[in-house]
Structure formats: C-alpha cells, structure tokens
Enzyme design. Structure first.
Site, PDB file in Angstrom:
ATOM      1  CB  CYS A  42      -1.025   0.087   1.223  1.00 51.38           C
ATOM      2  SG  CYS A  42      -1.849   1.556   1.354  1.00 51.38           S
ATOM      3  CB  CYS A  47      -3.339   2.663  -1.720  1.00 54.77           C
ATOM      4  SG  CYS A  47      -3.511   0.787  -1.054  1.00 54.77           S
ATOM      5  CE  LYS A  50      -4.749   4.258  -6.360  1.00 57.91           C
ATOM      6  NZ  LYS A  50      -5.184   2.925  -6.231  1.00 57.91           N
ATOM      7  CE1 TYR A 179     -10.842  -1.853  -6.145  1.00 60.28           C
ATOM      8  CE2 TYR A 179     -11.207  -4.024  -6.914  1.00 60.28           C
ATOM      9  CZ  TYR A 179     -11.564  -3.123  -5.990  1.00 60.28           C
ATOM     10  OH  TYR A 179     -12.679  -3.235  -4.961  1.00 60.28           O
ATOM     11  CD  GLU A 183      -7.210   2.187  -8.781  1.00 53.61           C
ATOM     12  OE1 GLU A 183      -7.829   2.402  -8.140  1.00 53.61           O
ATOM     13  OE2 GLU A 183      -5.986   1.702  -8.521  1.00 53.61           O
ATOM     14  CG  HIS A 438     -29.354  23.092  -4.104  1.00 55.00           C
ATOM     15  ND1 HIS A 438     -29.368  22.416  -5.173  1.00 55.00           N
ATOM     16  CD2 HIS A 438     -29.710  24.402  -4.681  1.00 55.00           C
ATOM     17  CE1 HIS A 438     -29.364  23.080  -6.216  1.00 55.00           C
ATOM     18  NE2 HIS A 438     -29.613  24.578  -5.956  1.00 55.00           N
ATOM     19  CD  GLU A 443     -28.649  19.092  -4.945  1.00 54.65           C
ATOM     20  OE1 GLU A 443     -29.777  19.566  -4.119  1.00 54.65           O
ATOM     21  OE2 GLU A 443     -28.099  20.012  -5.530  1.00 54.65           O
TER      22      GLU A 443
HETATM   23  P1  NDP Z   1      -8.271  -7.612 -10.216  1.00 52.80           P
HETATM   24  O1  NDP Z   1      -8.622  -8.878  -9.654  1.00 52.80           O
HETATM   25  O2  NDP Z   1      -9.091  -6.574  -9.897  1.00 52.80           O
HETATM   26  O3  NDP Z   1      -8.286  -7.644 -11.811  1.00 52.80           O
HETATM   27  C1  NDP Z   1      -7.628  -8.627 -12.388  1.00 52.80           C
HETATM   28  C2  NDP Z   1      -7.862  -8.705 -13.871  1.00 52.80           C
HETATM   29  O4  NDP Z   1      -7.325  -9.412 -14.746  1.00 52.80           O
HETATM   30  C3  NDP Z   1      -9.468  -8.955 -14.241  1.00 52.80           C
HETATM   31  O5  NDP Z   1      -9.924  -7.927 -15.117  1.00 52.80           O
HETATM   32  C4  NDP Z   1      -9.109 -10.574 -14.650  1.00 52.80           C
HETATM   33  O6  NDP Z   1     -10.093 -10.869 -15.551  1.00 52.80           O
HETATM   34  C5  NDP Z   1      -7.786 -10.091 -15.396  1.00 52.80           C
HETATM   35  N1  NDP Z   1      -7.217 -11.405 -15.592  1.00 52.80           N
HETATM   36  C6  NDP Z   1      -7.042 -12.579 -14.630  1.00 52.80           C
HETATM   37  N2  NDP Z   1      -6.143 -13.403 -15.036  1.00 52.80           N
HETATM   38  C7  NDP Z   1      -5.933 -12.979 -16.385  1.00 52.80           C
HETATM   39  C8  NDP Z   1      -5.361 -13.908 -17.516  1.00 52.80           C
HETATM   40  N3  NDP Z   1      -4.685 -15.323 -17.189  1.00 52.80           N
HETATM   41  N4  NDP Z   1      -5.481 -13.310 -18.670  1.00 52.80           N
HETATM   42  C9  NDP Z   1      -6.186 -12.180 -18.805  1.00 52.80           C
HETATM   43  N5  NDP Z   1      -6.650 -11.465 -17.936  1.00 52.80           N
HETATM   44  C10 NDP Z   1      -6.608 -12.037 -16.778  1.00 52.80           C
HETATM   45  O7  NDP Z   1      -6.640  -7.418  -9.858  1.00 52.80           O
HETATM   46  P2  NDP Z   1      -5.646  -6.078  -9.849  1.00 52.80           P
HETATM   47  O8  NDP Z   1      -4.166  -6.647 -10.191  1.00 52.80           O
HETATM   48  O9  NDP Z   1      -6.102  -5.097 -10.795  1.00 52.80           O
HETATM   49  O10 NDP Z   1      -5.835  -5.602  -8.359  1.00 52.80           O
HETATM   50  C11 NDP Z   1      -5.570  -6.537  -7.349  1.00 52.80           C
HETATM   51  C12 NDP Z   1      -6.175  -6.543  -6.170  1.00 52.80           C
HETATM   52  O11 NDP Z   1      -5.724  -5.191  -5.447  1.00 52.80           O
HETATM   53  C13 NDP Z   1      -7.531  -5.880  -6.505  1.00 52.80           C
HETATM   54  O12 NDP Z   1      -8.820  -7.125  -6.539  1.00 52.80           O
HETATM   55  C14 NDP Z   1      -8.107  -5.119  -5.145  1.00 52.80           C
HETATM   56  O13 NDP Z   1      -8.338  -6.010  -4.147  1.00 52.80           O
HETATM   57  C15 NDP Z   1      -6.786  -4.470  -4.770  1.00 52.80           C
HETATM   58  N6  NDP Z   1      -6.552  -3.150  -5.392  1.00 52.80           N
HETATM   59  C16 NDP Z   1      -7.530  -2.132  -4.932  1.00 52.80           C
HETATM   60  C17 NDP Z   1      -7.308  -0.855  -5.372  1.00 52.80           C
HETATM   61  C18 NDP Z   1      -8.310   0.061  -4.728  1.00 52.80           C
HETATM   62  O14 NDP Z   1      -8.942  -0.211  -3.502  1.00 52.80           O
HETATM   63  N7  NDP Z   1      -8.435   1.182  -5.287  1.00 52.80           N
HETATM   64  C19 NDP Z   1      -6.374  -0.442  -6.366  1.00 52.80           C
HETATM   65  C20 NDP Z   1      -5.751  -1.710  -6.718  1.00 52.80           C
HETATM   66  C21 NDP Z   1      -5.773  -2.958  -6.291  1.00 52.80           C
HETATM   67  P3  NDP Z   1     -11.625 -11.336 -14.881  1.00 52.80           P
HETATM   68  O15 NDP Z   1     -12.487 -10.412 -14.543  1.00 52.80           O
HETATM   69  O16 NDP Z   1     -12.137 -12.056 -16.149  1.00 52.80           O
HETATM   70  O17 NDP Z   1     -11.334 -12.463 -14.027  1.00 52.80           O
END
Ligand code: NDP
Length: 453
Positions: A42, A47, A50, A179, A183, A438, A443
């Site tokens: 983080c 976080c 980022k 995510y 982002e 407002h 709102e």
């Molecule tokens: P996520 O789980 O959010 O997203 C992973 C993405 O990769 C999904 O779209 C998934 O598709 C895709 N994917 C997974 N495996 C493959 C593959 N083999 N080939 C192609 N695409 C694939 O993971 P992130 O890495 O973005 O983030 C990890 C975690 O970190 C998040 O889940 C969140 O909990 C945390 N995080 C939180 C943030 C916040 O609070 N703002 C910011 C960044 C991270 P599909 O949907 O089809 O499975």
C-alpha cells in the site's frame, strides 16, 4: 518453551505493522521481518503512490475544463521525472514514519526475508540467523501475477516497475480489466500517453455493478483510451529501440513502448516454509485461515492479502488489530466483511458499497432500483460531456438499502460516508427524509423518487 520473541511477524505491510505495533505496545517482545521496505504494498508500491499519480494525471483535464470558466492556461507542460522524484520523497517519508512508529512501540525491525523452519522457528536469510517465537503472524502480502504462458511475457512490466519508469511512455498496452488496469489506464491517459486496454471478458470491472462498469468503460473510451474486449495477449516481442509489439488472440498486433500486466495478484506463500510448519494452503495458494485468522497451526495466524480474503488495505489493518485482540488480549475478535466500501480511482472514479443489482436479485425476493444519471453542474461550463451515475439497490420488502454505486467526481468520498449509513441498516425512506444539500452532486442521492425497476 522459552522463545526469543512472543510474536514474530513476517511482512511489514499494513496488516503486519498494525499487529506488531499493538502487540509491542502491550509489552510483548515483537520482531517484524521485511525483505523489501517497511510499509508494504500500500505505502511503497500501491495505494499511496498510485493516488499521487492519479492526482498528477487529473491536472490535464482540469486545465482543459478551466477554459469554460474563463481561464487560459498556456505553456503547461509535464515532467515525469519531477513527479516520480516528488512521489519517491513522500514514500520515503511515510516509510520513515512506519519505521519510527514500529520502533516507538518497541518492535524490532529485521531487514531480511524470513522463512519458517518449523512451527516455532524462523530463519533470517540476510544473515542465516534463526529465531524462535511463541506466536507467528504471516503477513507476507501478495505480488502481481504475470501470465507466463504468453511468449515474451517478461517484456512486460507490472505495477511494481510502473512506479519507477525512466520516462512517461508514449504508447501503453495494458492487460487486464480490474482495479489496477483501469486505474493505470486513466493515469497514463491523463498524463498524455496513448493507452490500449486489453480485457479477456465481456465487460471490464467484473464484480462491480454492471451499469457502473459499462459507464466506466464508456468514460474511458470517451477520454481516448481504446478498450479491446474478449482478447488476451498471445505474444510480446521486442520491436527494437525499447519498443514492444503485442500480438493478441484476435490476430491484431499492437505497437507500444510499455506493456503492462495488470491481471491480478497472487498471495506470497511460495518459499516461505509454510509446509515445514504445517500451515495448510487453499487450492489457490493463499494461507487457509478461520474467521479469527488462525491457520491450521494453533499459534500461527495470517492476515492481509496472503490470506486471499478481501485484498484491501483497511481490511488488512482491521485483521491485524483483530488478531491482536484475539491472540494477546484474550478477546476473540473477527472482522466483519459485510458492506466493505471500495473505490476505483478511475477517471471519473467509482465508489461502491453493498450489493450490486445482480447480487441483490439473487438474494432478495423483491429488489427496487433507483437511479440518477445527470450532468453535474460543473460541466455546464466545463464543456465536458461527462455524466454522473448513482444507483441505489433497495430491498423491496424491508426498504433497506442493500447497495449504493456511484461513478463520478468525488464518488469515493461520498461512498465512505454512505457506508456508515448502509452498515447501520439505512432504509430508502430515511434517504428520502434527509434534506438535500444544495448545490452538490451528492444531493441527488436523497432526491431519487422514481423506481426504475
Ligand atoms: P483484479 O482482480 O481487480 O483484476 C484482475 C484482472 O485481470 C481482471 O480483469 C481479470 O479478468 C484479469 N485476468 C486475470 N487473469 C487473467 C489472465 N490469465 N489473462 C488475462 N486477464 C486476466 O486485480 P488487480 O491486479 O487489478 O488488483 C488486485 C487487487 O488489489 C484488487 O482485487 C483489489 O482488491 C486490490 N486493489 C485495490 C485498489 C483500490 O482499492 N482502489 C487498487 C488496486 C488494487 P476477469 O475479470 O475475467 O477475472
């Protein structure tokens, strides 16, 4: 058995640091081992940096929109190196604070990777020393996943390297639709890069309310990000001069100077010696824990991303604190995972708490949907066509608000406050009874009278 420590924590990220500080402050002899930098994902490579990059990337839009309000911003330019240097200085400051606070609480920080040798012994790889502990807390976090079946996968970077790029890439190709992908797509686009996002499924942001996800994609596309769906990388090639060529499953080829893997994260359980200590893993490689974060070994617990529960910093912190209550204060405490608010710092950002419409329909007999889809006042002059979407998911029988989903400026800030009400069991009627403030965008949340479905 007399041990060197009452508690040995593996990993100084959000969860580990919270538990270590509380335990040390209560008088326990605590050591926390960290192989990278104190602060964890983080603070060091997640976080915090980022969000700083998100702030940086929002200025281009603010400059553009300011013209409708009479401003003329001429000669604006952006310097990546300045941003990265300033970001690094802030991360160093926070890293220093974490170290200071741990030491002030009385915890010993060990700059080393620690692996388990047995259920009470850890070996410190930096100097080979062994240490014994009455209790062990595994808080080793998670790391980015890279699809190694893709030829040339090593030519792509992950979020770890993205924070230290030498220069801002002109063309970025991002794999993933979660995510991090969304982002960073917004960050690079805002800073001026050409961005293509390649997602394997039908719609990005799986797990979010489908209307919010669709709107997020539409807004990304409007900002100039190209979103390719139902496609994956099949090969990455070195195109010379730092360039990369990405071949997609659709047959299309993309040229870029940065390929970014954002396809999820995996718990850091490999090579930790967990099997030697008898700690069981789940099939997905995460440490298996009970609701009190206890592993299959009574005195070994695990918190945070390494457990594969909800991968969010505030959850890891809460788990670390609950662990301290359970293990050190004889007060068994479990974390409540219901109605956890979350945000995606996309542009515009998303804030959400509770059930999506699809989840609510699967659980409740009668679901009412209220929706506000409007052009925020600011954009009457800014010239932007951006709209804000708010959605209330209500239990039609009890009138309880089951979920709130917002995409638009300040959505994460609104959702943090709304989460309190949802957690308290707020009803739609109580929303209606609340006087609007407002003129705000928020709102609209208390002015939705018509059921949409
Ligand atoms: P996520 O789980 O959010 O997203 C992973 C993405 O990769 C999904 O779209 C998934 O598709 C895709 N994917 C997974 N495996 C493959 C593959 N083999 N080939 C192609 N695409 C694939 O993971 P992130 O890495 O973005 O983030 C990890 C975690 O970190 C998040 O889940 C969140 O909990 C945390 N995080 C939180 C943030 C916040 O609070 N703002 C910011 C960044 C991270 P599909 O949907 O089809 O499975």
């Amino acid at each position: 058995m007399i041990c060197d420590y009452d508690l040995f924590v593996i990993g100084a990220g959000s969860g580990g640091v919270r538990a270590a500080r509380l335990a040390a402050a209560s008088g326990a002899r605590v050591a926390v081992a960290e192989e990278h930098r104190v602060g964890g994902t983080c603070v060091i490579r997640g976080c915090v940096p980022k969000k700083l990059l998100v702030y940086a990337s929002e200025f281009s839009r603010a400059f553009r929109e300011s013209e409708g309000f009479g401003w003329r911003v001429t000669g604006a330019s952006f310097d990546w190196k300045t941003l990265i240097a300033n970001k690094d200085r802030e991360i160093d400051r926070l890293n220093g604070l974490y170290i200071k606070n741990l030491r002030a609480a009385g915890a010993e920080i060990i700059d080393s990777r620690a692996v388990l040798e047995d259920a009470h012994t850890v070996r410190l790889l930096a100097d080979g020393r062994r240490a014994t502990a009455a209790r062990i807390l595994v808080a080793a976090g998670a790391r980015p996943f890279v699809d190694e079946t893709c030829l040339g996968h090593e030519l792509g970077v992950t979020s770890i390297e993205a924070f230290h790029l030498e220069r801002l890439p002109e063309h970025v190709v991002i794999a993933g639709g979660g995510y991090i992908a969304v982002e960073f797509a917004g960050v690079f686009r805002g800073l001026g890069s050409h961005v293509t996002l390649v997602y394997r499924g039908d719609e990005i942001l799986r797990g979010f309310d489908s209307e919010i996800a669709a709107r997020a994609r539409a807004e990304m596309e409007r900002s100039g990000i190209r979103v390719i769906r139902k496609a994956v990388f099949t090969r990455i090639e070195d195109a010379g001069g730092g360039g990369r060529r990405v071949l997609l499953s659709t047959g299309e080829t993309l040229e870029s100077d940065l390929v970014f893997w954002a396809v999820g994260r995996r718990p850091n359980t490999e090579g930790l010696g967990l099997e030697k200590a008898g700690v069981a893993l789940r099939p997905d490689g995460a440490v298996a824990v009970d609701p009190w974060s206890k592993t299959s070994v009574d005195h070994i617990h695990a918190v945070g991303d390494v457990t594969g529960r909800i991968a969010l910093t505030p959850i890891a912190i809460r788990e670390g604190a609950a662990y301290f209550e359970t293990a050190f204060r004889n007060n068994p405490t479990r974390v409540d995972y219901e109605n956890v608010p979350t945000a995606v710092f996309s542009q515009p950002p998303i804030g959400t708490v509770g059930l999506t419409e699809a989840q609510a329909r699967a659980r409740a007999a009668k679901v009412d949907i209220y929706r506000a889809d409007f052009r925020p006042m600011k954009h009457s002059l800014s010239g932007s066509a951006e709209r804000m979407l708010m959605k209330l998911v209500v239990d039609g029988d009890s009138d309880r608000v089951l979920g709130v989903h917002i995409i638009g400026e300040d959505a994460p800030e609104m959702i943090q406050c709304l989460a309190i009400a949802v957690k308290m069991g707020v009803t739609k009627r109580q929303f209606d009874e609340t006087i609007a403030l407002h003129p705000t965008a928020a709102e609209e949340l208390v002015l939705m009278r018509e059921k949409c479905a």
